[in-house]
Each structure stands twice: as structure tokens, then as C-alpha cells.
Write a protein that holds these residues in place. Sequence first.
Motif, mmCIF file in Angstrom:
data_model
loop_
_atom_site.group_PDB
_atom_site.id
_atom_site.type_symbol
_atom_site.label_atom_id
_atom_site.label_comp_id
_atom_site.label_asym_id
_atom_site.label_seq_id
_atom_site.Cartn_x
_atom_site.Cartn_y
_atom_site.Cartn_z
ATOM 1 N N VAL A 112 17.196 -45.389 -30.697
ATOM 2 C CA VAL A 112 16.256 -44.862 -29.705
ATOM 3 C C VAL A 112 15.357 -45.984 -29.185
ATOM 4 C CG1 VAL A 112 14.265 -43.335 -29.397
ATOM 5 C CG2 VAL A 112 16.295 -42.504 -30.608
ATOM 6 N N SER A 113 14.870 -46.812 -30.091
ATOM 7 C CA SER A 113 14.008 -47.915 -29.668
ATOM 8 C C SER A 113 14.729 -48.857 -28.707
ATOM 9 C CB SER A 113 13.531 -48.691 -30.902
ATOM 10 O OG SER A 113 12.701 -49.765 -30.532
ATOM 11 N N GLN A 114 16.005 -49.062 -28.946
ATOM 12 C CA GLN A 114 16.765 -50.010 -28.133
ATOM 13 C C GLN A 114 17.216 -49.426 -26.799
ATOM 14 O OE1 GLN A 114 20.150 -51.653 -30.192
ATOM 15 N NE2 GLN A 114 20.846 -52.867 -28.434
ATOM 16 N N TYR A 115 17.567 -48.135 -26.779
ATOM 17 C CA TYR A 115 18.275 -47.609 -25.609
ATOM 18 C C TYR A 115 17.560 -46.501 -24.846
ATOM 19 C CZ TYR A 115 22.468 -50.146 -27.114
ATOM 20 O OH TYR A 115 23.370 -51.114 -27.457
ATOM 21 N N ILE A 116 16.517 -45.887 -25.395
ATOM 22 C CA ILE A 116 15.994 -44.691 -24.742
ATOM 23 C C ILE A 116 15.397 -44.995 -23.380
ATOM 24 C CG2 ILE A 116 13.616 -44.667 -25.623
ATOM 25 C CD1 ILE A 116 16.094 -41.698 -25.414
ATOM 26 N N ALA A 117 14.959 -46.222 -23.140
ATOM 27 C CA ALA A 117 14.425 -46.573 -21.817
ATOM 28 C C ALA A 117 15.477 -46.398 -20.730
ATOM 29 C CB ALA A 117 13.890 -48.000 -21.821
ATOM 30 N N ASN A 118 16.753 -46.582 -21.070
ATOM 31 C CA ASN A 118 17.819 -46.395 -20.091
ATOM 32 C C ASN A 118 17.904 -44.956 -19.612
ATOM 33 O OD1 ASN A 118 18.329 -48.703 -21.846
ATOM 34 N ND2 ASN A 118 20.206 -49.006 -20.686
ATOM 35 N N PHE A 119 17.429 -44.022 -20.414
ATOM 36 C CA PHE A 119 17.425 -42.609 -20.053
ATOM 37 C C PHE A 119 16.097 -42.191 -19.414
ATOM 38 C CE2 PHE A 119 20.440 -43.172 -23.440
ATOM 39 C CZ PHE A 119 21.489 -42.326 -23.149
ATOM 40 N N GLY A 120 15.160 -43.106 -19.306
ATOM 41 C CA GLY A 120 13.853 -42.786 -18.747
ATOM 42 C C GLY A 120 12.773 -42.612 -19.782
ATOM 43 N N GLY A 121 13.066 -42.934 -21.049
ATOM 44 C CA GLY A 121 12.099 -42.749 -22.116
ATOM 45 C C GLY A 121 11.281 -43.985 -22.410
ATOM 46 N N ASP A 122 10.191 -43.777 -23.118
ATOM 47 C CA ASP A 122 9.291 -44.856 -23.521
ATOM 48 C C ASP A 122 9.480 -45.111 -25.016
ATOM 49 O OD1 ASP A 122 7.269 -46.578 -24.155
ATOM 50 O OD2 ASP A 122 5.648 -45.358 -23.325
ATOM 51 N N PRO A 123 10.092 -46.218 -25.404
ATOM 52 C CA PRO A 123 10.343 -46.461 -26.826
ATOM 53 C C PRO A 123 9.078 -46.661 -27.652
ATOM 54 C CG PRO A 123 10.900 -48.392 -25.519
ATOM 55 C CD PRO A 123 10.628 -47.287 -24.543
ATOM 56 N N SER A 124 7.952 -46.872 -26.988
ATOM 57 C CA SER A 124 6.687 -47.004 -27.721
ATOM 58 C C SER A 124 5.969 -45.666 -27.872
ATOM 59 C CB SER A 124 5.770 -48.001 -27.010
ATOM 60 O OG SER A 124 5.342 -47.496 -25.757
ATOM 61 N N SER A 125 6.559 -44.585 -27.350
ATOM 62 C CA SER A 125 5.936 -43.255 -27.409
ATOM 63 C C SER A 125 6.905 -42.245 -28.012
ATOM 64 C CB SER A 125 5.500 -42.805 -26.008
ATOM 65 O OG SER A 125 4.563 -43.710 -25.463
ATOM 66 N N VAL A 126 7.325 -42.507 -29.246
ATOM 67 C CA VAL A 126 8.297 -41.658 -29.938
ATOM 68 C C VAL A 126 7.579 -40.849 -31.009
ATOM 69 C CG1 VAL A 126 10.345 -41.628 -31.403
ATOM 70 C CG2 VAL A 126 10.207 -43.231 -29.476
ATOM 71 N N THR A 127 7.821 -39.535 -30.998
ATOM 72 C CA THR A 127 7.304 -38.628 -32.021
ATOM 73 C C THR A 127 8.479 -38.008 -32.758
ATOM 74 O OG1 THR A 127 5.318 -38.098 -30.751
ATOM 75 C CG2 THR A 127 5.984 -36.514 -32.426
ATOM 76 N N LEU A 128 8.402 -37.923 -34.072
ATOM 77 C CA LEU A 128 9.425 -37.264 -34.877
ATOM 78 C C LEU A 128 9.056 -35.797 -35.067
ATOM 79 C CD1 LEU A 128 10.052 -39.951 -37.651
ATOM 80 C CD2 LEU A 128 10.910 -39.862 -35.299
ATOM 81 N N TRP A 129 10.088 -34.937 -35.072
ATOM 82 C CA TRP A 129 9.858 -33.499 -35.209
ATOM 83 C C TRP A 129 11.005 -32.913 -36.021
ATOM 84 C CZ3 TRP A 129 10.543 -29.568 -30.609
ATOM 85 C CH2 TRP A 129 10.083 -28.298 -30.989
ATOM 86 N N GLY A 130 10.695 -32.078 -36.997
ATOM 87 C CA GLY A 130 11.743 -31.457 -37.776
ATOM 88 C C GLY A 130 11.232 -30.275 -38.572
ATOM 89 N N GLU A 131 12.180 -29.527 -39.130
ATOM 90 C CA GLU A 131 11.857 -28.340 -39.919
ATOM 91 C C GLU A 131 12.640 -28.384 -41.215
ATOM 92 O OE1 GLU A 131 12.719 -24.227 -41.380
ATOM 93 O OE2 GLU A 131 14.136 -25.600 -40.414
ATOM 94 N N SER A 132 12.007 -27.913 -42.303
ATOM 95 C CA SER A 132 12.630 -27.839 -43.620
ATOM 96 C C SER A 132 13.068 -29.232 -44.069
ATOM 97 C CB SER A 132 13.800 -26.847 -43.575
ATOM 98 O OG SER A 132 14.264 -26.539 -44.859
ATOM 99 N N ALA A 133 14.362 -29.432 -44.370
ATOM 100 C CA ALA A 133 14.811 -30.762 -44.774
ATOM 101 C C ALA A 133 14.546 -31.793 -43.683
ATOM 102 C CB ALA A 133 16.297 -30.726 -45.107
ATOM 103 N N GLY A 134 14.550 -31.353 -42.422
ATOM 104 C CA GLY A 134 14.196 -32.269 -41.341
ATOM 105 C C GLY A 134 12.754 -32.703 -41.418
ATOM 106 N N ALA A 135 11.860 -31.761 -41.757
ATOM 107 C CA ALA A 135 10.451 -32.107 -41.912
ATOM 108 C C ALA A 135 10.235 -32.979 -43.147
ATOM 109 C CB ALA A 135 9.607 -30.838 -42.007
#
Length: 558
Positions: free
Chosen positions: A196-219
Motif C-alpha cells: 500500500v505504501s508503495q503503490y496506493i498513490a497510483n490509485f489516488g491514495g495518500d500513503p502517508s494517510s493510512v488507517t487500519l480497520w478490522g474486526e475480531s481477529a482482524g482487530a
Amino acid sequence: MSSSEQIPLSSAFAPEVKLDNATVIGNSNGNYSEFLGIRYAAPAVRFSLPQQHPAYNGTVNATVFGSPCSQQNYTWPTPVNDDQRHIQNFLQTSIPTFTGSEDCLNLNVFVPASATPSSRLPVVVWFPGGGFQTGAAQANKGESVVLRSVAIGRPVIWVGVNYRLSAFGFLASEEVRNAKLGNLGLQDQRQALRWVSQYIANFGGDPSSVTLWGESAGAMSIALQMIAFNANTENLFRGAIMQSGAPLPVGDITHGQKYYNDLVRATGCQNANDTLTCLRNADYNILKAAVDASPSFLSFQSLNLAWVPRVDGVVLTDEPMQLVADGIMAKIPFISGNCDDEGTLFSLSSTNISQEAILRAWIHQNYLPNATTSDITNLFGNYTNDPRQGSPFDTGDHNQLTPVWKQAAAIQGDMVFQAPRRFFMQSALNYGNHKIWGFLSKRFKDEAVQYLRFMGSMHGTDLRNAYDLGGKVGGELLDYVICFVNTLDPQNGCGQLRREWPAYDSSASRPMLEFTTVSGLPELSATTDDYRQGPIDLLISLMIRYPLLPGPPKERIN
């Protein structure tokens, strides 16, 4: 595609994104675009570390979901009465199942239709739950998050990650420790975040503005990423949202030796000079059958799981709750919360326990084998068999599925979910973390279907607060999530929110947001994180002293 061009997302064109020397082709869906099944690492080698994906070349078809990771099959327990049979029949039809593969290190990217490579939109990365034995990124609808974010004027990009599960992701033994190959599922997640840090800018994302989100084992995974590698996040994320999951005192990776040895015997590797290499080369179907035979979260031992993250000396350098106690955690803003009745789902497997004395012995042996008899006596003095004090909480004498149902559910829910979450949040405050927020979901206690009332606000029901919009159950948490992903504050700049969400603080009450229902309709209210204060404090002290899974006693740090 130049940085000034918009990603072509109209229905007449397939959207394209450039990754290295490749053209990645996705699907256009009007107001959003999806890029599915993109490999974020080289094809997985069994029981080996994930490796960086080589430079992309040619054309990458990202129009269909990739394979989820190998799932551990499980068997529902034998019901002890008609109510349990009805409950399990309902759950079996409502919980999604997937057929997985070892070739599964892929992710899905959902973006607003207006996104361009220069948009620098905030990004939320979703880790699915499933007890570290099942689950898939495609089980949760990233499009609903993106569409809602656009509707409220706070667009985000959603990324869902598949990571190795069960023995394939969390093999545990002395051999695994010596090879430095523990916690491969967490290593997969970290590799996905590097992608994500390397490639998300190609999709329009900001690699310095990443939030993790998950539930149960994901959390739980996200909480562990906050303490992994001695809290070295590599600057891959700046915030976290955890639903029903926090660090657990799981003990050393050698505590999984029994389950490792079971796989070795089942695959005929017991005479091999190098059993780990033998397992790596074993027939997949034989190995998979052996993994399926290991205990699951619906086995009699319930949440005493065979395959979970453990202390391996590399990813986790000490028991997770001990790392938290020592302040070894990422100092970032986060949201963390629970369902009120986390333990009911996981008490279905022990309904054949009908006496408190047997339950007491089971809790002692199954979860706290190194605790003293006095410890267990004190625990049951705080969690009595008075159904008015049990889970589903706040339901009086009702919803007692078996003679010790509400007692067992109260202990398991608080031990594995409520106490670790409260300890995590209080420790974050003690060590000068950024602002944090807490919530409690108490919905679905008044289910119209009578037999479901035995489950109360069971584990997983808070997902309906986040991913279901437009229905009676609400979906209000999603707006707070979107605001947090944008601003690291769940209510900053989102004027349409229904209620103020006060930050969690060090006061005696510790304010939280509560999700409730009134006459079947969703409501939000203020609550405080001081419920069951004495019993949960006791559980915290027990878990700091003893790992939840069997293993030798360890000197604890005060």
C-alpha cells in the motif's frame, strides 16, 4: 496514464491503473471502481516468509476476486436443546464460508470514480476476522464504505487484505521458533501494508494517510501490528480502528508444539530429520485434513485456539499484554470497542457443561492452567451463577440457555474481549498516546426471534453498525469511521453525525459511545467504561500474570 488524467470510471470503459510497467484493469461501477485480487506479494511458499512482489509487467486482470487463504473447516457442536439447534441453524446460514487456497496473498482496492493519481485520498486498510482460522477480504463490502464516503463529502479508498490463516499462517513449535518463521499471517499483513505504501498513490491514495480497520481477529491483528517488531510500524499507518479485538497474553510459540506434532504425525513426517521441511512438502490435501482436525473456535475448548499469534521473538518479542504494560506500542490515535455479549457465540461449544463446579474446572484447565486454585475461586466469586449478572447482560433471569450459560458467556466474553480492550486503552493513556475513542454495542438484545435473544449483543453484531446502511440496524459507525480516516478524529468535519463522541480519557468514568436500540430502532447514547469494574480488573491482573494458553509459568514484570 499521466498524473493529470482521471481514472476512466464511466460504464463505457474499464478503469486502468499503472503499476510499474503493467496496466491493471478493474471494473467500473458508476460511482466507484474496483480492482480485485491484486497480488501484493510473490506467490506464497508454504511455511515461508512473504516475499516482495517483483515489478509488475504486461496486463494485470483485476476484475475478479482472488482466492481467500486456506480456511480451517469446523464442525458445529451437538445442540443440547431445541433453542441451541435453532440458534446454530440460523448462524450456519448467515455466516459466509469460503473455499481457500495457499496461493492467496492478494488484496482488493475500491476507489471513488473521481479519483486520479494526484487525488491523495486517505486510505483505510481492512483486515477481516474469523478467529485466525477463517475469513476473506471479500466478505465485507468495500464499495459501501467508498460510496458513503463520497456521499458525505469525505472520500476514502478502501483496501481489503487476505492473509494466511490457521496453521498456514500461525504454525507454532520450537522448530518454527528456531527457523524464525512464526506469525506468518502477521508478516503477510505487514507485507500488504508495504505494498500500500508503495503503490496506493497510483490509485489516488495518500500513503502517508493510512488507517487500519478490522474486526475480531482482524482487530487483534491491528493491535498486534501496533506492538509488532517492538512497535516499529515502519510509518506504514497513522491510525487504527479495532472492533472486538485487542492484544491477548497468548504465551510462547512453543506452546503450540502439541498441535505441530499432530500435523507431523498426520502427514507421515515423524521420522523426518527436518519435520518443518517435510511439512512444507507434504501433500496439501493430507495436511489440510490434519489442520481441519485441530481445535477450532467451535470445539469444546472454544477460544483456546490451536493456531493464533504467539511470542516468536521476532514479530512479537514478549507476550502482547506485557508489551502493552511496558508501553511498547505505536503512539497513534485509535478507536476500540466491543459488543456487550462477546462470549455467547463462543459458549455454544460448551453447553454440555451444566454444573458450576465443572465450569470452574474447565475455565481453570482450558484458559488459566497456571493460575492457583485461589485465583479461580476469586474469579468465580466475581462471576457468579446468578443469571441476572450473566451474559446476555441486562436481561434479568431471561435467556439462560443452560444452567451455567450466562455465567460461562460472561467470563469468556470479558476475559478474551472486554478486559484486554480496556487494559489496552488505559495503557495507551498512561503512555501518552494520542487521542483515543471507545464504544460499546448493545444492539439486538430485543430480537423478535425468541431463540436469538439467548445470544444478546453477540460477537460480530457490531459489523452491522458499520457496513449496513439504510436499514433498521443503522450503520452509523461507518460515518464516524470515515471521519476518522480523514482527520484522525471520528467527528471532526462531519456535521451530519447524530451524536457527539467524546474522547476516552483518564477520568474514573472514561466516556464511550453506546450503540443501542429503542423499540427496535437504532439509537446512540453516551456511556462510560466502568461497567463490571471489579471483575474486569481481576481478569486483567490474572492475564498479566498468566498466559491464556497452556505453558510454563513465567516471572511477570509489575
